[in-house]
Design a protein around this motif. Sequence first.
Motif, PDB file in Angstrom:
ATOM      1  N   PRO A  82      -0.188  44.595 -30.671  1.00 30.14           N
ATOM      2  CA  PRO A  82      -0.564  43.703 -31.767  1.00 30.14           C
ATOM      3  C   PRO A  82      -2.083  43.520 -31.905  1.00 30.14           C
ATOM      4  CG  PRO A  82       0.679  42.500 -30.073  1.00 30.14           C
ATOM      5  CD  PRO A  82       0.621  43.920 -29.663  1.00 30.14           C
ATOM      6  N   LEU A  83      -2.804  43.543 -30.782  1.00 34.30           N
ATOM      7  CA  LEU A  83      -4.253  43.388 -30.837  1.00 34.30           C
ATOM      8  C   LEU A  83      -4.933  44.570 -31.529  1.00 34.30           C
ATOM      9  CD1 LEU A  83      -4.866  42.073 -27.203  1.00 34.30           C
ATOM     10  CD2 LEU A  83      -4.833  40.730 -29.316  1.00 34.30           C
ATOM     11  N   LEU A  84      -4.309  45.746 -31.401  1.00 32.33           N
ATOM     12  CA  LEU A  84      -4.857  46.953 -32.026  1.00 32.33           C
ATOM     13  C   LEU A  84      -4.271  47.185 -33.418  1.00 32.33           C
ATOM     14  CD1 LEU A  84      -4.812  49.298 -28.892  1.00 32.33           C
ATOM     15  CD2 LEU A  84      -6.791  48.147 -29.897  1.00 32.33           C
ATOM     16  N   GLY A  85      -3.444  46.240 -33.906  1.00 30.46           N
ATOM     17  CA  GLY A  85      -2.856  46.351 -35.243  1.00 30.46           C
ATOM     18  C   GLY A  85      -1.731  47.366 -35.330  1.00 30.46           C
ATOM     19  N   LYS A  86      -1.029  47.613 -34.247  1.00 30.33           N
ATOM     20  CA  LYS A  86       0.080  48.568 -34.224  1.00 30.33           C
ATOM     21  C   LYS A  86       1.396  47.818 -34.264  1.00 30.33           C
ATOM     22  CE  LYS A  86      -2.852  51.920 -33.643  1.00 30.33           C
ATOM     23  NZ  LYS A  86      -3.125  52.886 -34.656  1.00 30.33           N
ATOM     24  N   ALA A  87       2.395  48.412 -34.925  1.00 34.95           N
ATOM     25  CA  ALA A  87       3.700  47.764 -35.081  1.00 34.95           C
ATOM     26  C   ALA A  87       4.483  47.745 -33.771  1.00 34.95           C
ATOM     27  CB  ALA A  87       4.511  48.464 -36.169  1.00 34.95           C
ATOM     28  N   THR A  88       4.421  48.826 -33.011  1.00 39.04           N
ATOM     29  CA  THR A  88       5.159  48.916 -31.752  1.00 39.04           C
ATOM     30  C   THR A  88       4.241  49.474 -30.662  1.00 39.04           C
ATOM     31  OG1 THR A  88       5.921  51.190 -32.058  1.00 39.04           O
ATOM     32  CG2 THR A  88       7.292  49.437 -33.017  1.00 39.04           C
ATOM     33  N   PRO A  89       4.607  49.281 -29.420  1.00 42.47           N
ATOM     34  CA  PRO A  89       3.807  49.876 -28.336  1.00 42.47           C
ATOM     35  C   PRO A  89       3.744  51.402 -28.424  1.00 42.47           C
ATOM     36  CG  PRO A  89       5.223  48.175 -27.449  1.00 42.47           C
ATOM     37  CD  PRO A  89       5.612  48.356 -28.891  1.00 42.47           C
ATOM     38  N   ASP A  90       4.790  52.044 -28.951  1.00 45.43           N
ATOM     39  CA  ASP A  90       4.772  53.505 -29.064  1.00 45.43           C
ATOM     40  C   ASP A  90       3.734  54.002 -30.065  1.00 45.43           C
ATOM     41  OD1 ASP A  90       6.727  53.784 -27.145  1.00 45.43           O
ATOM     42  OD2 ASP A  90       8.372  53.779 -28.592  1.00 45.43           O
ATOM     43  N   LYS A 152     -12.082  51.491 -26.923  1.00 44.91           N
ATOM     44  CA  LYS A 152     -10.846  51.559 -27.709  1.00 44.91           C
ATOM     45  C   LYS A 152      -9.959  50.342 -27.470  1.00 44.91           C
ATOM     46  CE  LYS A 152     -10.640  56.509 -28.203  1.00 44.91           C
ATOM     47  NZ  LYS A 152      -9.919  57.736 -28.011  1.00 44.91           N
ATOM     48  N   LEU A 153     -10.107  49.714 -26.319  1.00 50.61           N
ATOM     49  CA  LEU A 153      -9.316  48.530 -26.009  1.00 50.61           C
ATOM     50  C   LEU A 153     -10.059  47.245 -26.374  1.00 50.61           C
ATOM     51  CD1 LEU A 153      -7.877  49.690 -22.565  1.00 50.61           C
ATOM     52  CD2 LEU A 153      -6.734  49.685 -24.785  1.00 50.61           C
ATOM     53  N   GLY A 154     -11.225  47.394 -27.003  1.00 45.74           N
ATOM     54  CA  GLY A 154     -11.947  46.228 -27.484  1.00 45.74           C
ATOM     55  C   GLY A 154     -12.718  45.480 -26.413  1.00 45.74           C
ATOM     56  N   ALA A 155     -13.131  46.168 -25.386  1.00 48.51           N
ATOM     57  CA  ALA A 155     -13.865  45.506 -24.302  1.00 48.51           C
ATOM     58  C   ALA A 155     -15.209  46.190 -24.099  1.00 48.51           C
ATOM     59  CB  ALA A 155     -13.059  45.562 -23.005  1.00 48.51           C
ATOM     60  N   GLU A 156     -16.140  45.453 -23.517  1.00 48.13           N
ATOM     61  CA  GLU A 156     -17.419  46.042 -23.151  1.00 48.13           C
ATOM     62  C   GLU A 156     -17.271  46.795 -21.842  1.00 48.13           C
ATOM     63  OE1 GLU A 156     -20.925  43.671 -23.115  1.00 48.13           O
ATOM     64  OE2 GLU A 156     -20.213  42.454 -24.794  1.00 48.13           O
ATOM     65  N   VAL A 157     -18.029  47.857 -21.724  1.00 45.86           N
ATOM     66  CA  VAL A 157     -18.011  48.630 -20.478  1.00 45.86           C
ATOM     67  C   VAL A 157     -18.702  47.784 -19.413  1.00 45.86           C
ATOM     68  CG1 VAL A 157     -18.783  50.736 -19.335  1.00 45.86           C
ATOM     69  CG2 VAL A 157     -18.075  50.800 -21.731  1.00 45.86           C
ATOM     70  N   PRO A 158     -17.993  47.476 -18.313  1.00 45.44           N
ATOM     71  CA  PRO A 158     -18.623  46.655 -17.277  1.00 45.44           C
ATOM     72  C   PRO A 158     -19.705  47.431 -16.539  1.00 45.44           C
ATOM     73  CG  PRO A 158     -16.459  47.382 -16.568  1.00 45.44           C
ATOM     74  CD  PRO A 158     -16.625  47.840 -17.987  1.00 45.44           C
ATOM     75  N   ALA A 159     -20.745  46.721 -16.162  1.00 47.03           N
ATOM     76  CA  ALA A 159     -21.815  47.345 -15.384  1.00 47.03           C
ATOM     77  C   ALA A 159     -21.320  47.583 -13.967  1.00 47.03           C
ATOM     78  CB  ALA A 159     -23.039  46.435 -15.361  1.00 47.03           C
ATOM     79  N   PRO A 160     -21.699  48.702 -13.361  1.00 46.52           N
ATOM     80  CA  PRO A 160     -21.272  48.931 -11.975  1.00 46.52           C
ATOM     81  C   PRO A 160     -21.926  47.919 -11.043  1.00 46.52           C
ATOM     82  CG  PRO A 160     -22.807  50.641 -12.681  1.00 46.52           C
ATOM     83  CD  PRO A 160     -22.532  49.779 -13.879  1.00 46.52           C
ATOM     84  N   PRO A 161     -21.240  47.552  -9.969  1.00 44.07           N
ATOM     85  CA  PRO A 161     -21.833  46.596  -9.029  1.00 44.07           C
ATOM     86  C   PRO A 161     -23.025  47.212  -8.311  1.00 44.07           C
ATOM     87  CG  PRO A 161     -19.809  47.505  -8.136  1.00 44.07           C
ATOM     88  CD  PRO A 161     -19.938  48.013  -9.547  1.00 44.07           C
ATOM     89  N   ALA A 162     -23.960  46.359  -7.947  1.00 46.56           N
ATOM     90  CA  ALA A 162     -25.127  46.835  -7.208  1.00 46.56           C
ATOM     91  C   ALA A 162     -24.686  47.308  -5.831  1.00 46.56           C
ATOM     92  CB  ALA A 162     -26.145  45.707  -7.070  1.00 46.56           C
TER      93      ALA A 162
END
Length: 191
Positions: A82-90, A152-162
């Motif tokens: 639903p977050l990606l505007g799709k009718a079904t998970p498939d 594609k999942l609507g998230a920012e790429v996390p920075a790698p830990p130091a």
Amino acid sequence: MFAIKKMQQSYSASRNQPLYIDIAHPVKGIDVTTVSGLSTFQIDNQTQPFGPGGEYHKWFNRAWIPSFYEEWNAHFKPRFAPLLGKATPDDVKIGYFGDLRWIRNDVIHHKGKVVEGHREKCFVLKWFDKGEEVILDHAKYAELFEQFPWAKLGAEVPAPPAPAPVDTRLGTTPLEVMLQVRRNPGAFFGQ
């Protein structure tokens, strides 16, 4: 017990001898020794399948692929639809997870052997050709994390830990080594 015996051995004259487990020691019952006998077996021979390139290592190394894909398919994909505007998970189609599905199928259904070439079928993880064994090395793990579809999942790429500093100096006495192990177990046991 094995780690302590190995440390003791590294400071003794027996450092170049193999270690054995005696399963019928007359006094101690089970003991670690450097003397071979009828009731002993060599430790190195028993731990080889768990070491790099060993059979158990290969299976543990790739065993997370089916569970990781299943978590995506059964739990997260239905939530993202639903977050990606799709009718079904498939209807949620992300090449990264489709590629993992191909690899997962070979791990589960073909005992880790690639039955069809994936380079032409995959969109992101173009690693294996027909007949190859599914083996993930450090470069493939790095690529898995670098190619994860955050955007594609609507998230920012996390920075790698130091990176955390690791004390690689070795103690000069068994006591110093034991204290180092307590402070930094990952440096000694590959964690």
